[in-house]
Scaffold this motif. Structure first.
Motif, PDB file in Angstrom:
ATOM      1  N   VAL A 119       0.885  -1.165   0.000  1.00 53.26           N
ATOM      2  CA  VAL A 119       0.000   0.000   0.000  1.00 53.26           C
ATOM      3  C   VAL A 119       0.919   1.210   0.000  1.00 53.26           C
ATOM      4  CG1 VAL A 119      -1.791   1.261   1.242  1.00 53.26           C
ATOM      5  CG2 VAL A 119      -1.745  -1.247   1.314  1.00 53.26           C
ATOM      6  N   THR A 120       0.769   2.091  -0.990  1.00 53.21           N
ATOM      7  CA  THR A 120       1.711   3.204  -1.116  1.00 53.21           C
ATOM      8  C   THR A 120       1.115   4.560  -0.766  1.00 53.21           C
ATOM      9  OG1 THR A 120       1.207   3.355  -3.484  1.00 53.21           O
ATOM     10  CG2 THR A 120       3.094   2.002  -2.847  1.00 53.21           C
ATOM     11  N   ALA A 121      -0.194   4.668  -0.641  1.00 54.95           N
ATOM     12  CA  ALA A 121      -0.826   5.923  -0.240  1.00 54.95           C
ATOM     13  C   ALA A 121      -2.247   5.615   0.204  1.00 54.95           C
ATOM     14  CB  ALA A 121      -0.833   6.931  -1.385  1.00 54.95           C
ATOM     15  N   SER A 122      -2.795   6.488   1.053  1.00 55.67           N
ATOM     16  CA  SER A 122      -4.163   6.279   1.513  1.00 55.67           C
ATOM     17  C   SER A 122      -4.815   7.615   1.834  1.00 55.67           C
ATOM     18  CB  SER A 122      -4.198   5.372   2.756  1.00 55.67           C
ATOM     19  OG  SER A 122      -3.543   6.000   3.845  1.00 55.67           O
ATOM     20  N   ALA A 123      -6.150   7.633   1.768  1.00 54.13           N
ATOM     21  CA  ALA A 123      -6.940   8.801   2.150  1.00 54.13           C
ATOM     22  C   ALA A 123      -8.194   8.277   2.836  1.00 54.13           C
ATOM     23  CB  ALA A 123      -7.305   9.641   0.928  1.00 54.13           C
ATOM     24  N   GLU A 124      -8.436   8.715   4.055  1.00 53.05           N
ATOM     25  CA  GLU A 124      -9.549   8.199   4.845  1.00 53.05           C
ATOM     26  C   GLU A 124     -10.882   8.800   4.407  1.00 53.05           C
ATOM     27  OE1 GLU A 124      -9.402   5.775   7.095  1.00 53.05           O
ATOM     28  OE2 GLU A 124      -7.255   5.597   6.682  1.00 53.05           O
ATOM     29  N   GLY A 125     -11.918   7.942   4.363  1.00 52.03           N
ATOM     30  CA  GLY A 125     -13.272   8.374   4.045  1.00 52.03           C
ATOM     31  C   GLY A 125     -14.173   8.251   5.263  1.00 52.03           C
ATOM     32  N   ALA A 126     -15.131   9.142   5.393  1.00 52.79           N
ATOM     33  CA  ALA A 126     -15.970   9.192   6.591  1.00 52.79           C
ATOM     34  C   ALA A 126     -16.843   7.958   6.772  1.00 52.79           C
ATOM     35  CB  ALA A 126     -16.843  10.443   6.544  1.00 52.79           C
ATOM     36  N   ARG A 127     -17.195   7.274   5.673  1.00 54.60           N
ATOM     37  CA  ARG A 127     -18.117   6.133   5.764  1.00 54.60           C
ATOM     38  C   ARG A 127     -17.392   4.798   5.909  1.00 54.60           C
ATOM     39  NH1 ARG A 127     -21.609   7.159   0.523  1.00 54.60           N
ATOM     40  NH2 ARG A 127     -22.492   5.116   1.054  1.00 54.60           N
ATOM     41  N   SER A 128     -16.075   4.814   5.861  1.00 56.73           N
ATOM     42  CA  SER A 128     -15.317   3.567   5.972  1.00 56.73           C
ATOM     43  C   SER A 128     -14.749   3.417   7.378  1.00 56.73           C
ATOM     44  CB  SER A 128     -14.149   3.548   4.969  1.00 56.73           C
ATOM     45  OG  SER A 128     -14.618   3.527   3.647  1.00 56.73           O
ATOM     46  N   PRO A 129     -14.922   2.257   7.996  1.00 52.97           N
ATOM     47  CA  PRO A 129     -14.294   2.028   9.298  1.00 52.97           C
ATOM     48  C   PRO A 129     -12.783   2.160   9.175  1.00 52.97           C
ATOM     49  CG  PRO A 129     -15.937   0.341   8.821  1.00 52.97           C
ATOM     50  CD  PRO A 129     -15.734   1.114   7.558  1.00 52.97           C
ATOM     51  N   PHE A 130     -12.144   2.717  10.194  1.00 57.79           N
ATOM     52  CA  PHE A 130     -10.695   2.891  10.161  1.00 57.79           C
ATOM     53  C   PHE A 130     -10.016   1.530  10.201  1.00 57.79           C
ATOM     54  CE2 PHE A 130      -6.629   3.450  12.483  1.00 57.79           C
ATOM     55  CZ  PHE A 130      -5.971   4.189  11.512  1.00 57.79           C
ATOM     56  N   MET A 131      -9.032   1.336   9.331  1.00 63.18           N
ATOM     57  CA  MET A 131      -8.285   0.082   9.275  1.00 63.18           C
ATOM     58  C   MET A 131      -6.810   0.407   9.422  1.00 63.18           C
ATOM     59  SD  MET A 131     -10.395  -1.739   6.161  1.00 63.18           S
ATOM     60  CE  MET A 131      -9.292  -3.131   6.040  1.00 63.18           C
ATOM     61  N   ASP A 132      -6.293   0.275  10.655  1.00 57.44           N
ATOM     62  CA  ASP A 132      -4.901   0.631  10.888  1.00 57.44           C
ATOM     63  C   ASP A 132      -3.929  -0.354  10.270  1.00 57.44           C
ATOM     64  OD1 ASP A 132      -5.466  -1.448  12.560  1.00 57.44           O
ATOM     65  OD2 ASP A 132      -4.761  -0.492  14.401  1.00 57.44           O
ATOM     66  N   ASP A 133      -4.416  -1.556   9.894  1.00 53.84           N
ATOM     67  CA  ASP A 133      -3.534  -2.522   9.259  1.00 53.84           C
ATOM     68  C   ASP A 133      -3.544  -2.394   7.738  1.00 53.84           C
ATOM     69  OD1 ASP A 133      -6.146  -3.314   9.297  1.00 53.84           O
ATOM     70  OD2 ASP A 133      -5.796  -5.273  10.188  1.00 53.84           O
ATOM     71  N   VAL A 134      -4.260  -1.399   7.204  1.00 48.97           N
ATOM     72  CA  VAL A 134      -4.174  -1.089   5.775  1.00 48.97           C
ATOM     73  C   VAL A 134      -3.661   0.347   5.679  1.00 48.97           C
ATOM     74  CG1 VAL A 134      -5.359  -0.970   3.563  1.00 48.97           C
ATOM     75  CG2 VAL A 134      -6.111  -2.627   5.281  1.00 48.97           C
ATOM     76  N   ALA A 135      -2.368   0.482   5.865  1.00 47.42           N
ATOM     77  CA  ALA A 135      -1.690   1.774   5.827  1.00 47.42           C
ATOM     78  C   ALA A 135      -0.469   1.610   4.937  1.00 47.42           C
ATOM     79  CB  ALA A 135      -1.279   2.187   7.240  1.00 47.42           C
ATOM     80  N   PRO A 136       0.110   2.714   4.470  1.00 44.94           N
ATOM     81  CA  PRO A 136       1.295   2.584   3.617  1.00 44.94           C
ATOM     82  C   PRO A 136       2.328   1.641   4.211  1.00 44.94           C
ATOM     83  CG  PRO A 136       0.548   4.843   3.583  1.00 44.94           C
ATOM     84  CD  PRO A 136      -0.310   4.128   4.598  1.00 44.94           C
ATOM     85  N   GLY A 137       2.730   0.670   3.398  1.00 47.21           N
ATOM     86  CA  GLY A 137       3.669  -0.365   3.826  1.00 47.21           C
ATOM     87  C   GLY A 137       3.313  -1.663   3.121  1.00 47.21           C
ATOM     88  N   PHE A 138       4.060  -2.714   3.381  1.00 45.18           N
ATOM     89  CA  PHE A 138       3.795  -3.993   2.729  1.00 45.18           C
ATOM     90  C   PHE A 138       2.443  -4.559   3.155  1.00 45.18           C
ATOM     91  CE2 PHE A 138       8.558  -4.267   2.406  1.00 45.18           C
ATOM     92  CZ  PHE A 138       8.584  -4.181   1.018  1.00 45.18           C
ATOM     93  N   ASP A 139       1.719  -5.115   2.194  1.00 42.13           N
ATOM     94  CA  ASP A 139       0.408  -5.713   2.430  1.00 42.13           C
ATOM     95  C   ASP A 139       0.601  -7.202   2.677  1.00 42.13           C
ATOM     96  OD1 ASP A 139      -2.162  -6.640   2.434  1.00 42.13           O
ATOM     97  OD2 ASP A 139      -2.731  -5.825   0.490  1.00 42.13           O
ATOM     98  N   GLU A 140       0.444  -7.614   3.931  1.00 42.28           N
ATOM     99  CA  GLU A 140       0.648  -9.024   4.289  1.00 42.28           C
ATOM    100  C   GLU A 140      -0.527  -9.901   3.877  1.00 42.28           C
ATOM    101  OE1 GLU A 140       3.503  -9.895   5.285  1.00 42.28           O
ATOM    102  OE2 GLU A 140       4.307  -7.898   5.714  1.00 42.28           O
ATOM    103  N   GLY A 141      -1.621  -9.273   3.433  1.00 47.12           N
ATOM    104  CA  GLY A 141      -2.798 -10.053   3.057  1.00 47.12           C
ATOM    105  C   GLY A 141      -3.184  -9.844   1.605  1.00 47.12           C
ATOM    106  N   GLY A 142      -2.214  -9.885   0.714  1.00 47.09           N
ATOM    107  CA  GLY A 142      -2.485  -9.617  -0.696  1.00 47.09           C
ATOM    108  C   GLY A 142      -3.575 -10.498  -1.290  1.00 47.09           C
ATOM    109  N   HIS A 143      -3.683 -11.734  -0.822  1.00 47.11           N
ATOM    110  CA  HIS A 143      -4.688 -12.663  -1.336  1.00 47.11           C
ATOM    111  C   HIS A 143      -6.069 -12.382  -0.759  1.00 47.11           C
ATOM    112  CE1 HIS A 143      -3.410 -14.144   2.534  1.00 47.11           C
ATOM    113  NE2 HIS A 143      -4.481 -14.920   2.600  1.00 47.11           N
ATOM    114  N   ALA A 144      -6.119 -11.519   0.305  1.00 50.19           N
ATOM    115  CA  ALA A 144      -7.381 -11.290   1.014  1.00 50.19           C
ATOM    116  C   ALA A 144      -7.924  -9.884   0.838  1.00 50.19           C
ATOM    117  CB  ALA A 144      -7.191 -11.577   2.506  1.00 50.19           C
ATOM    118  N   THR A 145      -7.173  -9.007   0.188  1.00 48.17           N
ATOM    119  CA  THR A 145      -7.634  -7.637  -0.048  1.00 48.17           C
ATOM    120  C   THR A 145      -7.868  -7.426  -1.534  1.00 48.17           C
ATOM    121  OG1 THR A 145      -5.396  -6.730  -0.332  1.00 48.17           O
ATOM    122  CG2 THR A 145      -6.292  -6.794   1.920  1.00 48.17           C
ATOM    123  N   ALA A 146      -8.800  -6.544  -1.859  1.00 47.96           N
ATOM    124  CA  ALA A 146      -9.052  -6.260  -3.269  1.00 47.96           C
ATOM    125  C   ALA A 146      -7.827  -5.619  -3.908  1.00 47.96           C
ATOM    126  CB  ALA A 146     -10.267  -5.341  -3.401  1.00 47.96           C
TER     127      ALA A 146
END
Length: 264
Positions: A119-146
């Motif tokens: 994940v190389t960049a992010s912008a938070e939206g008001a209707r999405s629950p905060f996900m601290d494990d989806v922040a810039p950095g390596f995605d350990e769940g590539g098979h489980a995220t869109a």
């Protein structure tokens, strides 16, 4: 995990040891003493003491009153620089924020970095629950995220198989796809749909969707855009999500090409 076979012949041992110390301290939010660091890094106490003193002088670790060390504020500065470099031109960040505001969903950019999904960049939206494990950095769940699926779908079957073998298919929830065969079928459905999705596969009750922004022969230049939302909204608004996500991807691509033209 480092590959010992890939170790460069001109490796500077002291630098490598200092980085191992920094990594060990970073994994211990409560702090570590010099002896604890030495034990975890398999170094002598004397060597560890010199390395820690140097890192503290440079601001990369901080010594607390109880004698333990934690990561220093210089790490935060380097992280901000990393995020800025990955995000690209300021217009890309603005396009990402505009997509989050317009839709209400958190948006993320992803790409391959050193052959790994990140994940190389992010912008938070008001209707999405905060996900601290989806922040810039390596995605350990590539098979489980869109986001991860959209990038995996750009690989050949052999490349995809090697990636999954190297990084595994951890079960984040009961809905996570944990076999290559199930993932292949899911990716094929996403290709037909024109959008990769997951529902409750990374976190229960949440869903995400992703589309390709930049398709390139060089895998490190490929870029995808994803958004996250409550799973119930994906069930009722998938077509709207795809339309908005595709439009946002075009905006990001235009911002990216405009920034590259300005620096050419």
């Amino acid at each position: 995990m480092r590959d010992p076979l890939a170790e460069p012949s001109d490796l500077i041992r002291s630098v490598s040891r200092a980085l191992r110390v920094l990594e060990s301290v970073g994994r211990a939010p409560r702090g570590l003493t010099v002896k604890q660091i030495a034990r975890r890094c398999e170094l002598t106490v004397a060597t560890t003491y010199h390395l820690v003193r140097t890192l503290a002088y440079e601001g990369y670790v901080i010594r607390r009153e109880d004698g333990t060390y934690i990561v220093g504020l210089e790490i935060a500065d380097r992280y901000r620089e990393l995020v800025s470099a990955f995000r690209g031109p300021p217009a890309v960040g603005e396009a990402l924020r505009r997509a989050a505001v317009d839709s209400g969903y958190s948006h993320y950019l992803g790409r391959f970095v050193g052959g790994r999904i990140a994940v190389t960049a992010s912008a938070e939206g008001a209707r999405s629950p905060f996900m601290d494990d989806v922040a810039p950095g390596f995605d350990e769940g590539g098979h489980a995220t869109a986001l991860g699926k959209a990038l995996l779908a750009t690989l050949t079957p052999d490349q995809r198989s090697r990636y999954l073998r190297d990084y595994g298919m951890r079960a984040f929830t009961p809905a996570t796809l944990t076999t290559p065969e199930a993932l292949e079928a899911d990716l094929a459905a996403g290709e037909r749909r024109g959008m990769q999705i997951e529902m409750g596969q990374f976190r229960q009750g949440l869903a995400s969707a992703a589309v390709v922004v930049v398709a390139d022969r060089d895998m490190e230049r490929r870029l995808v855009l994803a958004c996250s939302m409550p799973a119930a909204e994906m069930l009722t608004s998938a077509r709207v999500v795809r339309a908005k996500l595709t439009a946002a991807a075009r905006n990001v691509a235009e911002a990216l090409s405009g920034g590259e033209s300005a620096t050419a």
